[in-house]
Write a protein that holds these residues in place. Structure first.
Motif, short mmCIF file in Angstrom:
data_model
loop_
_atom_site.label_atom_id
_atom_site.label_comp_id
_atom_site.label_asym_id
_atom_site.label_seq_id
_atom_site.Cartn_x
_atom_site.Cartn_y
_atom_site.Cartn_z
N GLY A 76 0.79 -1.22 0.00
CA GLY A 76 0.00 0.00 0.00
C GLY A 76 0.82 1.27 0.00
O GLY A 76 0.29 2.36 0.13
N LYS A 77 2.14 1.16 -0.16
CA LYS A 77 3.01 2.33 -0.21
C LYS A 77 3.00 2.91 -1.62
O LYS A 77 3.15 2.18 -2.61
CB LYS A 77 4.44 1.94 0.17
CG LYS A 77 5.41 3.08 0.12
CD LYS A 77 6.82 2.63 0.45
CE LYS A 77 7.78 3.78 0.26
NZ LYS A 77 9.18 3.35 0.29
N MET A 78 2.84 4.23 -1.72
CA MET A 78 2.83 4.88 -3.02
C MET A 78 4.23 4.86 -3.62
O MET A 78 5.19 5.26 -2.98
CB MET A 78 2.33 6.32 -2.90
CG MET A 78 2.19 7.00 -4.24
SD MET A 78 1.38 8.61 -4.16
CE MET A 78 2.50 9.50 -3.10
N ILE A 79 4.34 4.37 -4.85
CA ILE A 79 5.64 4.32 -5.53
C ILE A 79 5.67 5.19 -6.79
O ILE A 79 6.73 5.38 -7.37
CB ILE A 79 6.07 2.88 -5.83
CG1 ILE A 79 5.04 2.15 -6.70
CG2 ILE A 79 6.31 2.11 -4.55
CD1 ILE A 79 5.48 0.77 -7.15
N ALA A 80 4.55 5.71 -7.21
CA ALA A 80 4.49 6.66 -8.32
C ALA A 80 3.16 7.38 -8.25
O ALA A 80 2.18 6.86 -7.72
CB ALA A 80 4.65 5.96 -9.67
#
Length: 101
Positions: A76-80
């Motif tokens: 669930g971590k934003m990577i873009a």
């Protein structure tokens, strides 16, 4: 959207999921319901992943506003986000995210 859809078709069997939130208020001409707007956009772009109208999404999940394009990894971590999703290297980020445990 066409690039994300292309990546989705290529990697969906490896667990890549896309959910589209339609932020258009109505179909071209200013008429139509949220469901009609989603249907028109889904048909226009030939989308095969889930697409929700933003009002329905807001009612269901309490969403008010935010970035309209984000890529999350499995945790669930934003990577873009935003225009990064339109760059040529976005597929590489998807592949890396899918390869991570």
């Amino acid at each position: 959207m066409p690039r994300i859809h292309e990546i989705y078709l290529k990697y969906r069997d490896r667990g890549f999921e896309v959910v589209s939130i339609c932020v258009a208020d109505s179909m071209v001409g200013g008429k139509g319901t949220g469901a009609e707007t989603v249907a028109a956009i889904t048909n226009q772009f030939g989308l095969t992943y889930p697409t929700l109208h933003w009002l329905d999404f807001a009612r269901e999940y309490g969403w008010v506003s935010g970035d309209d394009r984000i890529l999350l990894n499995r945790e669930g971590k934003m990577i873009a986000m935003m225009d990064e999703l339109l760059t040529p290297w976005i597929e590489e980020r998807v592949v890396r995210a899918l390869a991570a445990p």
